[in-house]
Design a protein around this motif. Sequence first.
Motif: not given
Length: 221
Positions: A146-156
């Motif tokens: 899932g693209k949650d806040k943690k995923w978004i931060e890591v991807e960035r």
Amino acid sequence: MRKVYYNPMPKLTLILPLLALSMMTCEPGAAQQPSSLKTTSLESHEGMTITARPWTDPALYKEKFPKKSPFAAGIVAIQVVFRNDSDDSMKVNLERIRLNLTFSEEDHQALYPLTSEEAADIITRPATKNLTAKRLPIPLGGAKVGKDKKWIEVERSIRDAGVQASVVAPHSSVQGLIYFDLRSQFELLNNAHLYVPEVVAIEKNHGLLYFEIDLSRSAER
């Protein structure tokens, strides 16, 4: 499938100390190299020099990835610098770059670089360990997360540290990280080459000789 034809011209692979590399990158238009880059494998053709060094020390990841390290998830980051000393703009096809691994004379595997989304999926995926896995090949794909806040931060963070441009202007350089999923089998870098098959001088519409950089000579043991 498109065939890649190899030029028999001999190629040169060198190891430069930090001092020499720093002198190169202090010229106008060049990107400054981090102090942690002690030795780098490189190869040069027709005014283009590509340097590469795998980050195999966990400490190298702390500044750019303070929360979730790709290395802890089994991913190796390879720092690359594309330096263009010619009078022509150079375009590097980043998607065709490969990490070539050699297990034996008959056993080879080429790994594709991870996108920032793929790397984020691996880093944020719930930890699973397969104690029976001996080595590669690495399975393609994997379960989406899932693209949650943690995923978004890591991807960035992965994207921001990556190579930001595929075109290198004359007398300048572009640098960044390229990521490969080694499933923590970092010892495979002892028999690895970074293969860059497509670099084109834009104004002349001229393809350069392929680059194949021996990473085993720069990987930290």
